[in-house]
Enzyme design. Structure first.
Site, PDB file in Angstrom:
ATOM      1  N   HIS A  35       0.841  -1.207   0.000  1.00 25.08           N
ATOM      2  CA  HIS A  35       0.000   0.000   0.000  1.00 25.08           C
ATOM      3  C   HIS A  35       0.870   1.249   0.000  1.00 25.08           C
ATOM      4  CE1 HIS A  35      -3.145  -2.713   1.922  1.00 25.08           C
ATOM      5  NE2 HIS A  35      -3.750  -2.241   0.844  1.00 25.08           N
ATOM      6  N   ARG A  63      -1.792  -6.469  -7.798  1.00 29.06           N
ATOM      7  CA  ARG A  63      -0.731  -7.411  -7.441  1.00 29.06           C
ATOM      8  C   ARG A  63      -0.642  -8.558  -8.422  1.00 29.06           C
ATOM      9  NH1 ARG A  63      -2.242  -9.884  -2.424  1.00 29.06           N
ATOM     10  NH2 ARG A  63      -4.303  -9.393  -3.166  1.00 29.06           N
ATOM     11  N   SER A  75      -3.135  -8.217   2.867  1.00 26.40           N
ATOM     12  CA  SER A  75      -3.429  -7.962   4.277  1.00 26.40           C
ATOM     13  C   SER A  75      -4.085  -9.170   4.944  1.00 26.40           C
ATOM     14  CB  SER A  75      -4.291  -6.708   4.435  1.00 26.40           C
ATOM     15  OG  SER A  75      -5.466  -6.810   3.668  1.00 26.40           O
ATOM     16  N   LYS A 119     -15.345  -7.592   4.771  1.00 26.90           N
ATOM     17  CA  LYS A 119     -14.083  -7.922   5.439  1.00 26.90           C
ATOM     18  C   LYS A 119     -14.282  -7.876   6.951  1.00 26.90           C
ATOM     19  CE  LYS A 119     -10.924  -6.356   1.856  1.00 26.90           C
ATOM     20  NZ  LYS A 119      -9.751  -5.530   1.562  1.00 26.90           N
TER      21      LYS A 119
END
Length: 160
Positions: free
Chosen positions: A5, A83, A121, A29
């Site tokens: 990030h 990514r 994460s 999440k």
């Protein structure tokens, strides 16, 4: 907040005069930290960069559609990090939907630096929950906070 990030934030700050980092609530999440805690962490981790780059950097919480937030702050582009190919598929679909919602806001994708591509994460959280080393994936202050939060959750679960 991962080192990936921070890399995207650093690189994105070179593309704009004012970079607003939106920190969102996401009902899908299970974050370790509250929205306010996450905003404080992002502000702390970007403070030095904000002082040493040409772009103005601000961090703002939001609890709305991304495009509604973008309109509220007057954004003309959204910078997203990628990514892997799986990220691209999701992000491409989201960018298309966002273009329907507001065709005046462009989405710009930045590929993650190769050394940050495997960092997610969710995986960092899982490694930390098993006591694994996470310092190479996230900033030291964040790693400390993650370990403390996981330990606190364990204590609360173990308490009668």
């Amino acid at each position: 907040m991962t080192n990936g990030h921070l890399d995207i934030i650093r690189r994105g700050s070179k593309l704009v005069d004012h970079l607003v980092i939106g920190v969102a609530t996401n009902p899908s999440k299970d974050p370790l930290f509250s929205l306010d805690e996450r905003v404080k962490m992002v502000r702390a981790e970007t403070a030095e960069l904000a002082q040493n780059c040409a772009a103005k950097i601000t961090v703002e919480p939001f609890d709305d559609l991304l495009m509604a937030f973008a309109e509220t702050i007057g954004a003309v582009i959204i910078i997203r990090g990628l990514r892997a190919v799986s990220d691209f598929e999701y992000e491409f679909q989201m960018a298309g939907m966002n273009a329907f919602l507001n065709p005046d806001v462009e989405t710009v994708f930045l590929m993650a630096d190769a050394k940050y591509q495997p960092i997610a994460s969710k995986l960092v959280k899982e490694i930390a929950s098993y006591g694994g080393r996470i310092d190479q994936f996230i900033p030291k202050r964040v790693a400390h906070a993650v370990r403390a939060q996981i330990a606190d959750r364990r204590r609360r679960k173990a308490a009668p």
